[in-house]
Design an enzyme around this catalytic site. Sequence first.
Site, PDB file in Angstrom:
ATOM      1  N   VAL A 242       0.857  -1.180   0.000  1.00  0.00           N
ATOM      2  CA  VAL A 242       0.000   0.000   0.000  1.00  0.00           C
ATOM      3  C   VAL A 242       0.894   1.230   0.000  1.00  0.00           C
ATOM      4  CG1 VAL A 242      -1.868   1.221   1.153  1.00  0.00           C
ATOM      5  CG2 VAL A 242      -1.763  -1.266   1.276  1.00  0.00           C
ATOM      6  N   ALA A 243       0.807   2.018  -1.058  1.00  0.00           N
ATOM      7  CA  ALA A 243       1.650   3.207  -1.181  1.00  0.00           C
ATOM      8  C   ALA A 243       0.779   4.451  -1.214  1.00  0.00           C
ATOM      9  CB  ALA A 243       2.501   3.122  -2.456  1.00  0.00           C
ATOM     10  N   GLY A 285      -8.015   3.434  -2.016  1.00  0.00           N
ATOM     11  CA  GLY A 285      -7.414   2.267  -1.382  1.00  0.00           C
ATOM     12  C   GLY A 285      -7.926   1.961   0.005  1.00  0.00           C
ATOM     13  N   HIS A 424       2.848  -0.126  -9.100  1.00  0.00           N
ATOM     14  CA  HIS A 424       2.128  -0.632 -10.274  1.00  0.00           C
ATOM     15  C   HIS A 424       3.036  -0.824 -11.480  1.00  0.00           C
ATOM     16  CE1 HIS A 424      -1.778  -0.473  -8.420  1.00  0.00           C
ATOM     17  NE2 HIS A 424      -1.627   0.807  -8.105  1.00  0.00           N
ATOM     18  N   HIS A 508      -9.091  28.534 -31.402  1.00  0.00           N
ATOM     19  CA  HIS A 508      -9.643  28.444 -30.046  1.00  0.00           C
ATOM     20  C   HIS A 508      -8.585  27.925 -29.066  1.00  0.00           C
ATOM     21  CE1 HIS A 508     -13.035  27.787 -27.162  1.00  0.00           C
ATOM     22  NE2 HIS A 508     -12.194  26.888 -26.671  1.00  0.00           N
ATOM     23  N   GLU A 509      -7.927  26.815 -29.423  1.00  0.00           N
ATOM     24  CA  GLU A 509      -6.917  26.254 -28.530  1.00  0.00           C
ATOM     25  C   GLU A 509      -5.685  27.148 -28.445  1.00  0.00           C
ATOM     26  OE1 GLU A 509      -7.488  23.831 -26.602  1.00  0.00           O
ATOM     27  OE2 GLU A 509      -9.422  23.325 -27.480  1.00  0.00           O
ATOM     28  N   ASP A 584     -15.948  25.789 -21.189  1.00  0.00           N
ATOM     29  CA  ASP A 584     -15.151  26.857 -20.580  1.00  0.00           C
ATOM     30  C   ASP A 584     -16.033  27.817 -19.800  1.00  0.00           C
ATOM     31  OD1 ASP A 584     -12.947  25.740 -21.861  1.00  0.00           O
ATOM     32  OD2 ASP A 584     -13.248  26.971 -23.657  1.00  0.00           O
TER      33      ASP A 584
END
Length: 702
Positions: A242-243, A285, A424, A508-509, A584
Amino acid sequence: MFNRLSLLKNKCPSSLLQRYPLKKIYRSYATNPQTPKGFENFFNNGSGGSKAKIPPPNPKSSPTPPGPNGLKTLAPVIASTVFLWYALGMGSNSKYHEVTYQEFKANLLDKGLVRELNVINNSYVQVHLLPEARSFLAEDPNTVYYFSIGSVENFERQLEKTQDKLGIPDSERIPVSYHREGNLTNALVQLVPTLMLIGFFVYMGRRAGGGMGGQGGIFGIGKSKAKLFNKETDVQIKFKDVAGADEAKEEIMEFVKFLKDPQRFERLGATIPKGAILSGPPGTGKTLMAKATAGEANVPFLSVSGSEFIEMFVGVGSSRVRDLFETAKKNAPCIIFIDEIDAIGKARGKGGHFTGGNDERESTLNQLLVELDGFNSSDHVVVLAGTNRPDVLDPALLRPGRFDRHIVIDKPDIIGRADIFKVHLKPIKLNPKLDVPALAHKLASLTGGFAGADIHNVCNEAALIAARNGKDNVNEIDFEAAIERVIAGIEKKSRVLSPEEKKTVAYHEAGHAVAGWYLKYAEPLIKVSIIPRGSSALGYAQYLPKDQYLYSKLQLMDRMCVALGGRVSESMFFESITTGAQNDLQKVTKMAYSQVSIFGMNPTIGPMSYQQDSNEPQFQKPYSEKTGSLIDDEARSLVTEALDRTTKLLTEKKSDIEKVAQLLMTKEILTKQDMENLLGKRPYETEMSPIEKAIKENEDKE
């Protein structure tokens, strides 16, 4: 009885009687009524008497026996015939043949072949013939003729009229008897409700009890459905697996020490907490932490879901709670883990007052409270419970003496994410050239806000992408593609944009990217793309998230400006704006209302917070109509301010937007290095985190 044979004997010539039996002559006369001379001619021609024209009940000849498919086709017909046969009370060796009343009258009654009639159940009549009629008809002696009747009165009237026409004396008329026999159909109809009720209880018993062989069928419906994990074989998870939850492990370690060495605490008069609530967002978890606790303590582990206590039968939940704790005491020391306890632990008296299910849930909760009070530290049983909604739990459940510890397992920070990535990454076949710690640290910096389940999904997606492309191992580019897929969705290669739409998306981006590039408190840009992804995203800009828990008013204003950059860019380079800025605008509106009504950052409204609980139905706002109108005005003013600020910034950097948009239309994806080549270094470099500094130092060494 009216003797027709004696009448025929008087009419027949003696020569004919010497040559042929009287019965044979009678059969011929019955079907061919002729003069005695006609009889002589008939027999002299060598013709025998013909049989009565009654259709044979069972033909001797039959077609070729059907094959397997024919049997399948005939099976329903055969079953129906057998059922009708027995339903009519005809399950003996007799062969029954149905005739109409007209056939009965013309072929049997008028020719004096009937001995008696039996009316069965007032619905049909069995015909019993004279013994000599068998040889006359040349039929199977077991054949029984019958015909259906509408009513007994009508049948008696027709029979009497027929016998009157035949001139049969009253003393020799056909006797009629009435009988009532059992009907299998009626009996089955009466049994159907009982059989259905028995079948229902058998089904529910198997469903609720896990089968007759599992937990005793319906008698085991009150048994707990908790799964018992054996400490030697099943619970093999340790805290090292368990991390990203170091603080939670420290809190829960107290339970492990008690279960390993309870005398150490008991000799000093201390009592161990009876239970702990593990709360946090989904995928962090909580269940894994409970299993690791059982694995570290090396004790049995009983796992059950809160919804498994709820059944349609009254009292089942309480019975299962009692059985769960009895099982735990028999296996003590052990750990009970109740996942999603909010299914039975919601605050009593909230909602559902008119439903029986609410009463059943409350009785189950009451039994759980009683059981938590019913055992002490000497039982060596610890109860852990997991939930995503600790705010809806009943206060009596959270009080000291029941669930004493409230352990919050939150989303991990960048250090915790790096540790989770290391766990993982172990089963994945990586490129041997990759440095696992450095890769884990880099991926952790790209996945801000990810929980443990999200990180596991990223690692799995990277392996799937590598396998899909036919690679022998997983490279860093596969992990980056996996992160993009988890954040923005899969690439929609089949969605082809028109040149006009592609140009609109590019500008736009570009507006988002340029606005974020020149704003101080905006997150650093990593990548900007105009490749359609997910269900509706035609383009997206990826930023490097920071583990930040406090935001100032200036930082929120810069975020609003970055979100409005795409809409402002469209208004600058096109005649009209499009619907692409809907998402947005939703973000900007939410941030504006949060500053005004929740965070107390507006001078007009003042330091007031009107946050509403989204889990509870709200029938009225927690402020007056005047205050609501003020909140709307101030939020609108804040958005307008951000829009003016963004318009001013992008008007100054219009040439930069043009450069970025043109390159986007060519390459479709721009990285941070491409942005630096076009616009130069970002004027506001953010301070690197310790992990980012370690990554950079490692890259410089290489």
